[in-house]
Write a protein that holds these residues in place. Structure first.
Motif, PDB file in Angstrom:
ATOM      1  N   THR A  31       0.825  -1.210   0.000  1.00 42.69           N
ATOM      2  CA  THR A  31       0.000   0.000   0.000  1.00 42.69           C
ATOM      3  C   THR A  31       0.857   1.256   0.000  1.00 42.69           C
ATOM      4  N   ILE A  32       1.910   1.260   0.821  1.00 42.53           N
ATOM      5  CA  ILE A  32       2.809   2.422   0.854  1.00 42.53           C
ATOM      6  C   ILE A  32       3.537   2.567  -0.474  1.00 42.53           C
ATOM      7  N   LYS A  33       4.012   1.470  -1.020  1.00 44.34           N
ATOM      8  CA  LYS A  33       4.735   1.526  -2.290  1.00 44.34           C
ATOM      9  C   LYS A  33       3.855   2.114  -3.394  1.00 44.34           C
ATOM     10  N   ASP A  34       2.596   1.685  -3.436  1.00 41.78           N
ATOM     11  CA  ASP A  34       1.679   2.198  -4.445  1.00 41.78           C
ATOM     12  C   ASP A  34       1.408   3.682  -4.222  1.00 41.78           C
ATOM     13  N   TRP A  35       1.236   4.088  -2.967  1.00 40.78           N
ATOM     14  CA  TRP A  35       0.985   5.498  -2.630  1.00 40.78           C
ATOM     15  C   TRP A  35       2.152   6.367  -3.084  1.00 40.78           C
ATOM     16  N   LEU A  36       3.358   5.916  -2.814  1.00 45.55           N
ATOM     17  CA  LEU A  36       4.549   6.687  -3.188  1.00 45.55           C
ATOM     18  C   LEU A  36       4.754   6.717  -4.695  1.00 45.55           C
ATOM     19  N   ALA A  37       4.479   5.592  -5.363  1.00 42.08           N
ATOM     20  CA  ALA A  37       4.656   5.525  -6.820  1.00 42.08           C
ATOM     21  C   ALA A  37       3.758   6.528  -7.532  1.00 42.08           C
ATOM     22  N   LYS A  38       2.541   6.715  -7.023  1.00 43.86           N
ATOM     23  CA  LYS A  38       1.605   7.653  -7.648  1.00 43.86           C
ATOM     24  C   LYS A  38       2.069   9.094  -7.508  1.00 43.86           C
ATOM     25  N   ARG A  39       2.918   9.369  -6.539  1.00 50.23           N
ATOM     26  CA  ARG A  39       3.371  10.734  -6.301  1.00 50.23           C
ATOM     27  C   ARG A  39       4.780  11.005  -6.807  1.00 50.23           C
ATOM     28  N   LYS A  40       5.416  10.011  -7.362  1.00 46.54           N
ATOM     29  CA  LYS A  40       6.779  10.193  -7.854  1.00 46.54           C
ATOM     30  C   LYS A  40       6.830  11.175  -9.016  1.00 46.54           C
ATOM     31  N   SER A  41       5.782  11.235  -9.814  1.00 48.19           N
ATOM     32  CA  SER A  41       5.770  12.128 -10.973  1.00 48.19           C
ATOM     33  C   SER A  41       5.850  13.593 -10.565  1.00 48.19           C
ATOM     34  N   ILE A  42       5.484  13.911  -9.320  1.00 43.46           N
ATOM     35  CA  ILE A  42       5.600  15.300  -8.850  1.00 43.46           C
ATOM     36  C   ILE A  42       7.069  15.696  -8.798  1.00 43.46           C
ATOM     37  N   ILE A  43       7.943  14.710  -8.546  1.00 46.48           N
ATOM     38  CA  ILE A  43       9.388  14.982  -8.499  1.00 46.48           C
ATOM     39  C   ILE A  43       9.937  15.097  -9.916  1.00 46.48           C
ATOM     40  N   THR A  44       9.523  14.191 -10.787  1.00 47.46           N
ATOM     41  CA  THR A  44      10.081  14.143 -12.141  1.00 47.46           C
ATOM     42  C   THR A  44       9.448  15.153 -13.088  1.00 47.46           C
ATOM     43  N   GLU A  45       8.190  15.535 -12.827  1.00 43.79           N
ATOM     44  CA  GLU A  45       7.499  16.487 -13.698  1.00 43.79           C
ATOM     45  C   GLU A  45       6.814  17.568 -12.865  1.00 43.79           C
ATOM     46  N   PRO A  46       7.588  18.386 -12.164  1.00 39.25           N
ATOM     47  CA  PRO A  46       6.987  19.381 -11.262  1.00 39.25           C
ATOM     48  C   PRO A  46       6.128  20.423 -11.975  1.00 39.25           C
ATOM     49  N   ALA A  47       6.558  20.849 -13.156  1.00 34.69           N
ATOM     50  CA  ALA A  47       5.799  21.877 -13.879  1.00 34.69           C
ATOM     51  C   ALA A  47       4.430  21.350 -14.295  1.00 34.69           C
ATOM     52  N   ARG A  48       4.400  20.138 -14.835  1.00 35.62           N
ATOM     53  CA  ARG A  48       3.130  19.556 -15.265  1.00 35.62           C
ATOM     54  C   ARG A  48       2.218  19.302 -14.068  1.00 35.62           C
ATOM     55  N   ALA A  49       2.819  18.864 -12.942  1.00 34.75           N
ATOM     56  CA  ALA A  49       2.029  18.614 -11.743  1.00 34.75           C
ATOM     57  C   ALA A  49       1.399  19.902 -11.220  1.00 34.75           C
ATOM     58  N   LYS A  50       2.166  20.998 -11.233  1.00 34.26           N
ATOM     59  CA  LYS A  50       1.644  22.285 -10.768  1.00 34.26           C
ATOM     60  C   LYS A  50       0.521  22.761 -11.669  1.00 34.26           C
ATOM     61  N   GLU A  51       0.697  22.598 -12.973  1.00 34.51           N
ATOM     62  CA  GLU A  51      -0.346  22.993 -13.925  1.00 34.51           C
ATOM     63  C   GLU A  51      -1.604  22.159 -13.734  1.00 34.51           C
ATOM     64  N   PHE A  52      -1.416  20.923 -13.293  1.00 32.60           N
ATOM     65  CA  PHE A  52      -2.534  20.011 -13.076  1.00 32.60           C
ATOM     66  C   PHE A  52      -3.275  20.318 -11.772  1.00 32.60           C
ATOM     67  N   GLY A  53      -2.666  21.195 -10.953  1.00 31.26           N
ATOM     68  CA  GLY A  53      -3.294  21.564  -9.684  1.00 31.26           C
ATOM     69  C   GLY A  53      -2.759  20.825  -8.484  1.00 31.26           C
ATOM     70  N   LEU A  54      -1.631  20.143  -8.636  1.00 32.21           N
ATOM     71  CA  LEU A  54      -1.065  19.361  -7.543  1.00 32.21           C
ATOM     72  C   LEU A  54       0.048  20.123  -6.838  1.00 32.21           C
ATOM     73  N   GLU A  55       0.172  19.897  -5.525  1.00 36.90           N
ATOM     74  CA  GLU A  55       1.248  20.477  -4.737  1.00 36.90           C
ATOM     75  C   GLU A  55       2.187  19.375  -4.269  1.00 36.90           C
ATOM     76  N   PHE A  56       3.386  19.767  -3.881  1.00 37.12           N
ATOM     77  CA  PHE A  56       4.355  18.808  -3.360  1.00 37.12           C
ATOM     78  C   PHE A  56       3.775  18.163  -2.105  1.00 37.12           C
ATOM     79  N   PRO A  57       3.821  16.822  -1.998  1.00 36.58           N
ATOM     80  CA  PRO A  57       3.230  16.146  -0.832  1.00 36.58           C
ATOM     81  C   PRO A  57       3.925  16.543   0.463  1.00 36.58           C
ATOM     82  N   LYS A  58       3.145  16.557   1.563  1.00 36.89           N
ATOM     83  CA  LYS A  58       3.673  16.975   2.862  1.00 36.89           C
ATOM     84  C   LYS A  58       4.462  15.870   3.541  1.00 36.89           C
TER      85      LYS A  58
END
Length: 287
Positions: A31-58
């Motif tokens: 469950t943790i691995k899946d949760w982290l995998a879904k948020r990895k793209s915020i690190i690799t594609e920060p600009a696209r994530a911000k445009e999509f409305g996502l913030e860096f996870p806390k």
């Protein structure tokens, strides 16, 4: 990374850990691995994530049985996300002079923010803030540091992903568990049969032993109730026994070590049962 390591060492309030562990080194915790995998793209594609409305996870809070892989998971996050890993030892922040402890904490957080994006690991969170409820024994320092920490978690400016671990969750102030402090609270329980097989396989392989030579189902069945750390110690003890006898590590040697071990699930059965009752309905199962 080398420059960031030097910055941390110069400040002296955080520890820099080289990212060596990987999620492949951790059995289960799907469950943790899946949760982290879904948020990895915020690190690799920060600009696209911000445009999509996502913030860096806390961050995440990992509670559960000691030796179940919580600290290992914290290290693996940094490896998977290719980020620096910093460890905060709250005990190292405390100072006998009035106001210095809070100042040290703010300096540590400023250092983490300057190095962002970064993973900040806080191990055994309850040891730092367990006495913060009363605030009488230390002149209110714990209470003030708790307030400063909670404010920072809510208002941090840099991309700092916090991975906090706790064993005695009942000692944590309720403020930590409010939604918005952490993105999620996971409960890490003792490994099941299949996971114990994987743990034996991982640790045998790490110590130049071919896992195919061993009866992993029998070893997993015999070690019911063992944590990952306890299984690792069984293998280490077995290797010492085999080495002293100028022999090889066998199933019989390992099974003898298992029988000689009293796991935490036995010696602290009441405590673990209470922890499971607390986690039921309050947390997300990590495995």
């Amino acid at each position: 990374l080398e420059h960031k390591r030097k910055v941390v060492e110069r400040e002296g309030l955080l520890e820099y850990y080289p990212a060596e562990e990987a999620m492949a080194d951790i059995a289960d915790l799907a469950t943790i691995k899946d949760w982290l995998a879904k948020r990895k793209s915020i690190i690799t594609e920060p600009a696209r994530a911000k445009e999509f409305g996502l913030e860096f996870p806390k961050g995440i809070l990992l509670v559960g049985v000691p030796g179940s892989g919580k600290s290992l998971c914290a290290k693996a996050v940094a490896t998977e996300w290719t980020l620096p890993l910093l460890k905060l030892d709250p005990g190292g922040l405390y100072n006998k002079y009035v106001g210095e402890t809070e100042k040290n904490f703010r300096r540590a957080m400023e250092t983490a923010e300057r190095m962002a994006p970064v993973v900040l690991w806080i191990d055994e969170l309850e040891k730092a803030f367990a006495e913060s409820g009363g605030g009488g024994e230390d002149g209110g320092v714990s209470t003030r540091v708790l307030g400063t920490f909670l404010s920072w978690m809510q208002e941090r400016r840099g991309d700092v992903f916090v991975v906090a671990t706790a064993n005695a969750v009942e000692r944590l102030p309720p403020e930590f568990l409010r939604k918005g402090r952490f993105d999620e609270v996971f409960f890490v329980d003792l490994p099941d049969d299949e996971t114990r097989r994987a743990i034996f396989r991982i640790h045998l392989g790490r110590r130049n032993q071919d896992p195919a030579r061993f009866d992993l189902p029998a070893l997993a069945a015999a070690s019911d109730g063992f944590s990952g750390a306890e299984i690792e110690q069984v293998i280490i003890a077995g290797l010492y026994t085999a080495f002293a006898a100028s022999g090889t590590l066998t199933d019989d040697v390992l099974l003898a070590e298992v029988r000689a071990t009293r796991p935490l699930s036995v010696v602290a059965a009441e405590r673990i049962a209470a922890l499971r009752r607390w986690a039921d309905g309050r947390t997300v199962a990590a495995n």
